[in-house]
Enzyme design. Structure first.
Site, PDB file in Angstrom:
ATOM      1  N   GLU A 277       0.834  -1.207   0.000  1.00 22.06           N
ATOM      2  CA  GLU A 277       0.000   0.000   0.000  1.00 22.06           C
ATOM      3  C   GLU A 277       0.868   1.256   0.000  1.00 22.06           C
ATOM      4  O   GLU A 277       0.551   2.233  -0.689  1.00 22.06           O
ATOM      5  CB  GLU A 277      -0.926  -0.008   1.221  1.00 22.06           C
ATOM      6  CG  GLU A 277      -1.928  -1.158   1.253  1.00 22.06           C
ATOM      7  CD  GLU A 277      -2.849  -1.169   0.044  1.00 22.06           C
ATOM      8  OE1 GLU A 277      -3.153  -0.072  -0.488  1.00 22.06           O
ATOM      9  OE2 GLU A 277      -3.268  -2.257  -0.372  1.00 22.06           O
ATOM     10  N   ASP A 358       3.726  -4.207  -5.851  1.00 23.66           N
ATOM     11  CA  ASP A 358       4.304  -5.493  -5.424  1.00 23.66           C
ATOM     12  C   ASP A 358       5.831  -5.433  -5.471  1.00 23.66           C
ATOM     13  O   ASP A 358       6.515  -5.909  -4.553  1.00 23.66           O
ATOM     14  CB  ASP A 358       3.823  -6.628  -6.335  1.00 23.66           C
ATOM     15  CG  ASP A 358       2.415  -7.091  -6.005  1.00 23.66           C
ATOM     16  OD1 ASP A 358       1.865  -6.651  -4.973  1.00 23.66           O
ATOM     17  OD2 ASP A 358       1.855  -7.892  -6.786  1.00 23.66           O
TER      18      ASP A 358
END
Length: 410
Positions: A277, A358
């Site tokens: 995030e 990611d």
């Protein structure tokens, strides 16, 4: 193009959109149940894969029923001029154009919601319950609906009233002013969603002191990310499904973790999720999406300004006069192919951003805990591991699980 030709064009667009959506969903649901991939053997069984396919098929059939009913109602309303009939009815009892439009949309909203209510109830208390997801009580279901109505009237109704007032007062020049309002509203919601709106439905509590909070704050500090607001949301009151999200900007930025997510994952996995995030924030994905959305709204409003006073559209919907509310419905239908293309473009960008987030988590924290977290999350939510490529291209805002794992584990 005359009104009759336009009417059949609108019907054709509705039919084409419905068939395209159902075709991609059909291709996806026909995907065979694959063998368990090696990387998932410690998390997933063949029986669980079959359960995931059953969940997918059940939702596909249910969606075919609900969307098919909505499709038939829309086509019938266009073919037999129901929208025009409703316009004539509201105009006989209300004189002011603004209130005519608000009453018109209010009736349509109420009719649509009453039509969908039994299906929402069945999906929550039958389908979701059968697969072990539902935790919503009937009281919560009713309260959520009532709160949703209130928000819809206050926020949605308020914005709609302003739009209609600007159109009636400024004609085709309305779009500049409403674009500014819409942009301001989007920023406001992003800043204050977790403070003003989310607490109406869920309870937010600060993450308690302990190993998880210590790990999260230590990681945030290591990447130069000031983080004072980490909250836990009581998602378990409605579903066993888990999630996490980032909201706000500047000093108002917040990380929200579902209590179900905390219950299902280790401290390392949760920290990796947070790293993902934060990756979105560091890569400016949130700002990027905001800017693109504002630009899209501006384009849509400009195109709307070209059609908002069209007599042909009003007549095509069965009206006997020029009516702004009829033209708004006609515009939404005419704009639907462009909306689909814009949606595909935004999904492509979103998938790229997910890969980048990611990769950020992999480089600044670790790949393994994020991969393990994704595996657990996918198994718990019965995620399809082999979606059809076209369905992914059109509908997925996140890359499929196996693609994300390939990037993380290589």
């Amino acid at each position: 193009m005359n009104a009759e030709q336009l009417k059949y064009l609108l019907i054709g667009l509705v039919v084409a959109g419905f068939l395209f959506d159902k075709w991609t969903s059909w291709l996806n649901v026909r995907q065979p149940v694959p063998p368990v991939p090696d990387t998932l053997r410690g998390h997933l069984s063949q029986e669980k894969l079959q359960e995931s396919k059953n969940y997918q098929r059940t939702n596909y059939r249910f969606g075919l029923l609900t969307s098919g009913l909505s499709f038939l109602v829309t086509v019938a309303c266009l073919q037999w001029g129901v929208f025009g009939w409703l316009d004539a009815w509201v105009s006989t009892g209300v004189a002011a154009p603004l209130w005519q439009s608000l009453l018109f949309f209010g009736i349509l909203f109420l009719a649509s919601d009453l039509l969908s209510l039994p299906f929402d109830y069945y999906h929550t208390f039958k389908i979701e319950a059968d697969f072990g997801f539902n935790k919503t009580t009937k009281k919560t279901f009713v309260l959520d609906k009532l709160k949703g109505y209130a928000l819809g009237i206050i926020l949605g109704g308020g914005l709609l009233a302003l739009l209609l007032w600007l159109i009636n007062g400024l004609g085709s020049g309305f779009w500049w002013y409403f674009w500014a309002v819409a942009a301001f509203f989007m920023v406001l919601i992003n800043l204050f969603y977790t403070s003003w709106i989310l607490p109406l439905f869920n309870k937010l509590t600060p993450l308690e002191e302990g190993p998880l909070k210590k790990s999260i704050l230590a990681y945030a500090s290591s990447v130069g990310f000031s983080l004072d607001n980490v909250f836990v949301i009581d998602g378990s009151t409605r579903s066993t499904k888990a999630n996490a999200f980032f909201s706000g900007m500047g000093k108002r930025k917040k990380v929200v973790l579902y209590d179900t997510l905390i219950a299902q994952h280790t401290t390392e996995e949760l920290t990796a999720v947070l790293a993902h995030e934060i990756g979105h924030y560091k890569k400016k994905h949130i700002l990027q999406s905001m800017v693109i959305s504002v630009l899209q709204i501006g384009v849509m409003l400009f195109v709307l300004s070209l059609f908002v006073n069209s007599e042909t559209i009003s007549l095509a919907l069965g009206g006997e006069r020029v009516a702004v509310h009829l033209n708004l419905i006609g515009f939404v239908l005419l704009f639907s192919p462009i909306s689909t293309l814009l949606g595909i473009g935004m999904n492509m960008l979103s998938r790229k951003n997910e890969f980048e987030a990611d990769r950020y988590a992999k480089e600044t924290y670790a790949a393994k805990p994020l991969a393990e977290g994704l595996k657990t999350l996918s198994v718990k939510t019965l995620t399809q591991i082999n979606p059809h490529p076209l369905h992914v291209f059109v509908n997925y805002s996140h890359p499929p699980l196996m693609q994300r794992l390939e990037q993380l584990e290589n």
